[in-house]
Design a protein around this motif. Sequence first.
Motif: not given
Length: 270
Positions: A162-164, A194-204, A225-231
């Motif tokens: 849904r990014f577009a 580290a953890a990442g997701a395909d959403s705008i704020a990573f979490e629900r 101390g775990i990094y978060i990667i978003e979008a």
Amino acid sequence: MSDALLEAVTNGISFVDLGRQLNVGMPQSPNHPQFWHTLPRRHGDMVRADGGSAANDMITTGTHVGTHIDALAHVSQDGKLFGGADAGQSCLGGKYVEHGVHTIEPMVRRGILLDAAGYLGTDVLEGGYEITVADLQGCLAAQQVELRAGDVVLIRSGWGQRFAEGAAYVGKDSGVPGISEDGAAWLAAQGIHAAGADSIAFERLAPGGGHAALPAHRVFLVENGIYIIEALDLEELAQRRIHEFTFVLVPLNIFGATGSPVRPLALVAA
């Protein structure tokens, strides 16, 4: 002495680009300055005597726009950053000297894709869906992979499709699928890097709730101390059923910043 890594590259590797293209007007959290790109000089604005011409660019952007990584300085809880650092005293001269993005080492690590949407039998999880610990564990079992300490774990909800669509991706009214505090605590207990997701704020994000509560950010950034990667763009990884890979990410070395745009890659043997 032979270099095993160089030999692997010589024998052939392929990559999947996990980063979003940066475009003016792309969807983003309303909490951050938008991305802007312009050309102060275009071909023909100045032409040298020999007929040559050069164009150049200028960009302005928040560091949490597009595909990006959160430094540990991004979130505080009760005035404290990770490790008990004082959030106020860590900001010297307008820069987060402690836990700024310049302290993140380049990542070349084992990456794991957890295709939660695929595991749950759908292309895109519904807005506001909580990816539970049971979902994460079931996905690992179904994909026949296990987590190891130091891994980078990427969670696909399908929401990246849904990014577009812009506002639909932000999900203000619909909410956004993702893990909650429980999911973050379970992943943290596995010792991930580290953890990442395909959403705008990573979490629900709850329907209608926006970014009012982000407990997984607290669990990861402040408590562990775990990094978060978003979008992230995780669609090709899922389509190719690549669940284990070499993950490569290098943040911009911006002294004292709370985050950085990134273009991560998943590397696999050709």
